[in-house]
Design an enzyme around this catalytic site. Sequence first.
Site, PDB file in Angstrom:
ATOM      1  CG  HIS A 162      -1.764   1.201   1.379  1.00 48.35           C
ATOM      2  ND1 HIS A 162      -3.099   1.206   1.031  1.00 48.35           N
ATOM      3  CD2 HIS A 162      -1.496   2.446   1.856  1.00 48.35           C
ATOM      4  CE1 HIS A 162      -3.607   2.412   1.264  1.00 48.35           C
ATOM      5  NE2 HIS A 162      -2.657   3.185   1.774  1.00 48.35           N
ATOM      6  CD  GLU A 163       1.734   3.668   3.594  1.00 47.59           C
ATOM      7  OE1 GLU A 163       2.021   4.728   3.007  1.00 47.59           O
ATOM      8  OE2 GLU A 163       0.662   3.505   4.214  1.00 47.59           O
ATOM      9  CG  HIS A 166       0.391   6.247  -0.552  1.00 44.01           C
ATOM     10  ND1 HIS A 166      -0.647   6.957  -1.122  1.00 44.01           N
ATOM     11  CD2 HIS A 166      -0.136   5.658   0.561  1.00 44.01           C
ATOM     12  CE1 HIS A 166      -1.743   6.803  -0.401  1.00 44.01           C
ATOM     13  NE2 HIS A 166      -1.467   6.015   0.631  1.00 44.01           N
ATOM     14  CG  HIS A 169       0.379   9.285  -6.549  1.00 38.44           C
ATOM     15  ND1 HIS A 169      -0.797   9.486  -5.851  1.00 38.44           N
ATOM     16  CD2 HIS A 169       0.210   9.953  -7.716  1.00 38.44           C
ATOM     17  CE1 HIS A 169      -1.632  10.212  -6.575  1.00 38.44           C
ATOM     18  NE2 HIS A 169      -1.035  10.521  -7.703  1.00 38.44           N
TER      19      HIS A 169
END
Length: 375
Positions: A162-163, A166, A169
Amino acid sequence: AMEGFLKEKGESLEGGIQPWDWRYYAEQVRQAKYAFDENEMKPYLSLDAVTMAAFDVSGKLYGLKYIPRKDIVAYHQDVNVYEVRRANGDDDELVAIFLHDNFARAHKSSGAWMSELRTQKKNVDSGSDEIEKIPIVLNNNNFNKGSSSSLLSFDDAVTLFHEFGHGHHGMLSDATYEYLASTSVLKDFVELPSQLMEHWIGESVVLKAHAKHYETGEIIPDDLIERFKASELFNEGFATVEYTSCALLDMAVHSLSNYGDDFDLEKFEREYLAEIGMPQGIIMRHRPAHFLHLFATSSYASGYYVYQWAQVLDNDVFAAFEETGNVFDSDTAERCRKFIYSTGNTVAPQELFRMFRGREPDPKFMLKNRGLIYE
C-alpha cells in the site's frame, strides 16, 4: 455463524458475542472452516522477500529499477536508500531517490505513511542543478525488527505494498509545478494508487516467485496458497461494518453546527451507533479518542469515506489488468502510469479515470471482490 459455531462446540456467551470476543472466535471459525491459520504465511513473508516482491512488481509494471546506495547516509541506520531508474530508449534515467524506513523505534510515529523530502517538479530556477527536479520519496512502516529475519503477517505485506503504491505516486510523477505534482490530488485519488498496488501481493504468480521460507528457501506450497485464497473473503462483513461505521460517524460529527462546551463525544458515539444499528459484537475500527483521521489535521476530516470510494476505483482499475488475462499487461500498465500515477492534479481526477477506463467507475468490481455480491 459464530454463535452457531459456539453452539456446535457446546459453548455459550452470556449476553451474546461482544466486541472483545469477535476476533478470538472468528479465528477459530476460520481455522475450522478453511483449515487456514494466517500465522502459516509468516515464514514465507520475510521483510526482505516482500520488499523484493514490491520491487519486482514495480519493475514489471513501470520499468523501475531499485539500486541500493549504501554510500548515501540516511537519517537513521535502519533506513535503506535506493536510486530509482527507469528505461529511456537505449539508456535509463534517474527518476527518484527512495528511502525505506521499515522498523518501529522509540519516538517514531505509529502507523505507516508515505512522505516526500522533495517533490517532483520541472520549473526549477535557471542555473539550478537538474537533481532539484528529482523527487526524494520516503515510505515509513512500523514492523518489528527481528534478530535475523523480520517476518510479516499478510496484512503487514499488504501495508508495505500500500505504501509502495503511494511511493509510486511520488516517483512516477511527471508534472511541471510542485503544487500540482505527486499526491497533491483529491483524497480518493490519493488512495487509488496505494490501494491498487495492494492487489499484486495476493496474486499467486507473485507469491510463487517471492514467498520463500526465510530459513530453507522453500517456495510457498500450493496447498497453503489455495487455503489462503479460499479464506480471503472470510470476515469481510465484519471489516466492512467496522470501517463504514467510522466513515459514517466521521461525517455525522463534522455535520454538527454547534458542539457546545458540554459536548460529550462518547455519548454522541454511543447514541449515533445505536441510531445506525451497529451490531453488538462489532466496534468501530477507530474509536474517536484515537481516530487521527478525524482530528489530527483537516485532510481527512469528514472524508474518511474516501478509502471505500477509492476501493471502487482501485478494483475497477485492477479489473482492467485482469481482463487482458495478464496482471502485468504492458499496455494497461503504461496507461495506468500515464493516467493514474504521473499526471498529479493537472487534470481532473474523474477525467483521468475516464481516460484510463473509457467510462465512469463501476462499483460492481469492489462489491464482488469483497464478497458482497456474486456473479
